[in-house]
Design an enzyme around this catalytic site. Structure first.
Site: not given
Ligand code: FRU
Length: 479
Positions: A37-39, A55, A98-99, A166-167
């Protein structure tokens, strides 16, 4: 893509028991059901229920994200996990979902995210080889998503911006919608050498679909080469810009991690650096995102992790098939011009009971521990978790707070997986401390959240001893 979901189900079945039995699983923190897991992504409260996306790489414990996992909660502490919601199924996101963020309007959820493409070939993936597209999906229930709609592509970014964009974080102000994106801008130093600059791009829309470039916020002076995961919000009447600059040189008491995350209070004519403050002084904190709860609280959740540190900062849960978690949700407020972050009030409402301590020692295993300390003398406070040989020490003296896995000879403890030492300073003396320990994560809030340290540590249950040294007033509770 049914195939992907089936593979995830099979993986959860195959690894579920190992993951569940892992002594490092937490009780109140969001974790991957399996894998990496990330963000935090798409944080929101929708029809009364809290939704957190993240993520996720369910099929690879070293995976680095790229899918959206999903969980829900009624109190921000107990989370139910659902199937992933977003996977790579259109050309624009074929190398990663992505985020991104959520916007709730008229009882509908809108999720904005970046689709990532990395073309196969010999590219630098900065100026060439990468395509970043901003996309939208809608949902009636937070789990089932509409078709993906492209909002912005490479053709829509200003000249001079590299392929790193991004994001998206989206919010509504008046009748308009705004989107802030993290970006990397081409730049050169005085000698003509390439030296890119992190910045944010802001877009505006009347209908959430058609977006027009509004402005760019780029610093005059160098402040990292890329800014990831930006967030813009208003807190107690003040505008806040949160972002994650990459490439800031480390200093003794600032920017001690590989990448940073912090906020500034934008003032016209001033660089964000001038008001920049780090969100967290611990080893494991990155890519935070905030949202507004229905009762008006600005709540922040971060990733209790750090990208690109897997070889130096090991997470000992990997051998049990999972890694990383998110932070305890924090409530933000202003004091003395700085943002304070304390755990959400729901945490304090858990049925805590006093721990039976022997002198100033305590052994815990499966419980979650809350230690509050108040300064009543100028003596140093020292708290040790674990043993002398394998432990982590928190030291507080005057305005200095230190978190260390190092012994007297400077050798790093096993339970830190390579982590060494971090320092933080409060404005005046440190007056109080709250330490929350949930299995393999410690979160330390100093002076009612003036500075916070988030750190993962890996003690086996039989090694979970806590010792308090120093004449401070303290209260130890468990749940
Ligand atoms: C931050 C980040 C984001 C990106 C995501 C991919 O950790 O690099 O910029 O969207 O992770 O997983």
């Amino acid at each position: 893509m049914e195939n992907f979901f089936q593979k995830v189900r099979d993986e959860v079945k195959r690894m579920g028991k190992t993951v569940e039995d892992c002594p490092f699983r937490t009780r109140y923190h969001i974790m991957p059901p399996v894998g990496w897991l990330n963000d935090p992504n798409g944080l929101c409260q929708f029809r009364g229920v809290f939704h957190a996306y993240f993520q996720y790489s369910p099929l690879n414990v070293h995976g680095g994200g790229g899918y959206w996992g999903h969980c829900t909660s009624s109190d921000l502490l107990h989370w139910d996990y659902h199937e992933p919601v977003l996977t790579w199924d259109i050309p624009e996101d074929r190398n990663g979902v992505y985020s991104g963020s959520a916007l709730i309007e008229d009882n509908r959820m809108y999720l904005f995210y970046t689709g990532n493409i990395k073309l196969p070939g010999d590219y630098d993936y900065i100026d060439k080889g990468r395509i970043s597209t901003q996309l939208l999906v809608e949902s009636e229930d937070g789990q089932h998503m509409s078709a993906k709609v492209k909002l912005l592509g490479m053709e829509d970014y200003p000249n001079g911006i590299t392929q790193h964009v991004r994001d998206p974080k989206v919010w509504k102000e008046g009748n308009r919608y705004y989107m802030v994106l993290g970006a990397r801008k081409r730049a050169w130093d005085a000698s003509g050498a390439r030296r890119d600059k992190g910045c944010v791009l802001i877009y505006v829309s009347e209908d959430k679909r058609l977006w027009k470039f509004f402005r760019e916020l780029a610093p005059e002076k160098d402040f990292g080469y890329m800014w990831e995961c930006p967030d813009m919000f208003c807190l107690e009447g003040r505008q806040v810009l949160s972002f994650c600059p990459q490439g800031l040189p480390s200093e003794a008491e600032r920017f001690q991690n590989l990448y940073q995350s912090g906020y500034s209070l934008p003032v016209p004519g001033k660089d964000p650096e001038e008001t920049f403050r780090e969100w967290d002084m611990g080893f494991d904190f990155y890519a935070p995102q905030t949202f507004l709860s229905q009762d008006g609280r600005r709540i922040l959740i971060g990733w209790a992790g750090m990208p690109d540190t897997e070889c130096t900062q090991k997470n000992l849960s990997v051998e049990n098939g999972w890694q990383h978690c998110l932070t305890i949700p924090g409530e933000l407020s202003f004091k003395d011009g700085k943002i304070r972050r304390m755990p959400v009030r729901e945490l304090f409402a858990l049925p805590w009971r006093d721990a039976e301590t022997e002198r100033k020692c305590y052994h815990w295993e499966g419980q979650t521990v809350k230690l509050s300390c108040d300064r009543i003398c100028s003596e140093e406070l020292r708290i040790r978790l674990g043993s002398q040989e394998n432990g982590m020490t928190v030291r507080v003296k005057d305005d200095m707070v230190e978190l260390s896995f190092l012994d007297e000879a400077g050798k790093a403890a096993l339970c830190g997986g390579g982590r060494g030492r971090r320092l933080g300073r409060t404005r005046k003396a440190a007056e109080n401390l709250l330490i929350l320990i949930d299995s393999s994560i410690a979160e330390i809030f100093v002076n009612d959240g003036e500075i916070v340290f988030t750190t993962r540590f890996y003690l086996n249950p039989q090694e979970r001893d806590l010792e308090i040294h120093g004449q401070w007033k303290w209260e130890l509770q468990v749940v």
